[in-house]
Scaffold this motif. Structure first.
Motif, PDB file in Angstrom:
ATOM      1  N   SER A   1     -36.790  73.495  99.420  1.00 52.71           N
ATOM      2  CA  SER A   1     -38.104  73.709  99.317  1.00 52.71           C
ATOM      3  C   SER A   1     -38.660  75.283  99.074  1.00 52.71           C
ATOM      4  O   SER A   1     -37.687  76.144  99.290  1.00 52.71           O
ATOM      5  CB  SER A   1     -38.526  73.231 100.874  1.00 52.71           C
ATOM      6  OG  SER A   1     -39.940  73.592 100.909  1.00 52.71           O
ATOM      7  N   TYR A   2     -39.592  74.982  98.679  1.00 56.60           N
ATOM      8  CA  TYR A   2     -40.259  76.573  98.404  1.00 56.60           C
ATOM      9  C   TYR A   2     -41.399  76.978  99.420  1.00 56.60           C
ATOM     10  O   TYR A   2     -42.149  78.050  99.189  1.00 56.60           O
ATOM     11  CB  TYR A   2     -40.896  76.780  96.965  1.00 56.60           C
ATOM     12  CG  TYR A   2     -41.669  75.692  96.552  1.00 56.60           C
ATOM     13  CD1 TYR A   2     -43.302  75.890  96.832  1.00 56.60           C
ATOM     14  CD2 TYR A   2     -41.552  74.607  95.777  1.00 56.60           C
ATOM     15  CE1 TYR A   2     -44.114  75.300  96.409  1.00 56.60           C
ATOM     16  CE2 TYR A   2     -42.403  73.617  95.404  1.00 56.60           C
ATOM     17  CZ  TYR A   2     -43.645  73.781  95.800  1.00 56.60           C
ATOM     18  OH  TYR A   2     -44.593  72.820  95.144  1.00 56.60           O
ATOM     19  N   GLU A   3     -41.462  76.174 100.508  1.00 57.73           N
ATOM     20  CA  GLU A   3     -42.226  76.447 101.704  1.00 57.73           C
ATOM     21  C   GLU A   3     -41.732  77.412 102.396  1.00 57.73           C
ATOM     22  O   GLU A   3     -40.604  77.255 102.961  1.00 57.73           O
ATOM     23  CB  GLU A   3     -42.331  75.158 102.431  1.00 57.73           C
ATOM     24  CG  GLU A   3     -43.592  75.276 103.794  1.00 57.73           C
ATOM     25  CD  GLU A   3     -43.946  73.950 104.281  1.00 57.73           C
ATOM     26  OE1 GLU A   3     -44.179  74.027 105.582  1.00 57.73           O
ATOM     27  OE2 GLU A   3     -43.371  73.052 103.963  1.00 57.73           O
TER      28      GLU A   3
ATOM     29  N   ARG B   1     -40.282  79.698  94.838  1.00 57.31           N
ATOM     30  CA  ARG B   1     -40.008  80.494  95.887  1.00 57.31           C
ATOM     31  C   ARG B   1     -40.634  81.684  95.948  1.00 57.31           C
ATOM     32  O   ARG B   1     -41.057  82.573  96.691  1.00 57.31           O
ATOM     33  CB  ARG B   1     -38.477  80.608  96.388  1.00 57.31           C
ATOM     34  CG  ARG B   1     -37.980  79.289  97.114  1.00 57.31           C
ATOM     35  CD  ARG B   1     -36.704  79.217  97.307  1.00 57.31           C
ATOM     36  NE  ARG B   1     -36.236  78.207  98.216  1.00 57.31           N
ATOM     37  CZ  ARG B   1     -35.050  78.067  98.614  1.00 57.31           C
ATOM     38  NH1 ARG B   1     -34.002  78.676  98.420  1.00 57.31           N
ATOM     39  NH2 ARG B   1     -34.828  76.712  99.581  1.00 57.31           N
TER      40      ARG B   1
ATOM     41  N   SER C   1     -44.408  81.653  95.793  1.00 49.79           N
ATOM     42  CA  SER C   1     -44.751  81.267  97.090  1.00 49.79           C
ATOM     43  C   SER C   1     -44.981  82.814  98.049  1.00 49.79           C
ATOM     44  O   SER C   1     -45.960  82.989  98.608  1.00 49.79           O
ATOM     45  CB  SER C   1     -43.793  80.586  98.018  1.00 49.79           C
ATOM     46  OG  SER C   1     -43.964  79.253  97.830  1.00 49.79           O
TER      47      SER C   1
END
Length: 154
Positions: free
Chosen positions: A56-58, A104, A107
């Protein structure tokens, strides 16, 4: 600079890590206005201690203090611009790793912009699995390759 003296070059990165290089000029019998070139190597880390959820890129909230450290450094050095580089290990396809690393890095860029940094000062770039710093054949090596770096561009 006078010859035969010691000089110190001190560099501090955004995390407060300080590196120092000693430079001693030799005794020279040369005309005034002589230029002497040195190549100095100083290694400091440019990695952000950032965690993301798996695949994930959260951003994980435990990463905020580390990004805030960069934010404060950018605010103190408001004429500098940076590039945020995302990297992955080699698990998964190269195309999905490239996309993940781009997202990422973006983000982190978005977080800094949301905190007030001028968008023109931050570039984000994903490099996927193309620049490993460790062997991807071990869990430890893959963990080192999953990283986010900050490069000062001016």
């Amino acid at each position: 600079l006078p010859a035969e003296k010691k000089y110190y070059l001190i560099i501090e990165n955004f995390t407060g890590e300080i590196g120092q290089v000693e430079l001693q000029l030799p005794h020279l019998t040369i005309p005034n206005n002589f230029t002497f070139n040195y190549t100095l190597t100083l290694e400091t880390s440019n990695e952000l201690d950032i965690s993301f959820r798996s695949n994930s890129y959260e951003l994980d909230s435990i990463s905020y203090p580390f990004i805030d450290q960069l934010l404060h450094w950018l605010n103190d050095n408001n004429k500098l611009s940076i590039e945020i580089r995302g990297h992955t290990d080699n698990i998964g396809s190269p195309s999905s790793n490239l996309l993940l690393s781009k997202n990422r890095a973006e983000s982190v860029r978005k977080y800094l912009i949301d905190k007030g940094v001028n968008p023109s000062r931050i570039i984000s770039k994903g490099l996927g699995e193309t620049m490993p710093i460790e062997d991807n054949g071990s869990d430890k090596g893959r963990a080192k390759n999953r990283r986010t770096e900050v490069i000062v561009t001016n």
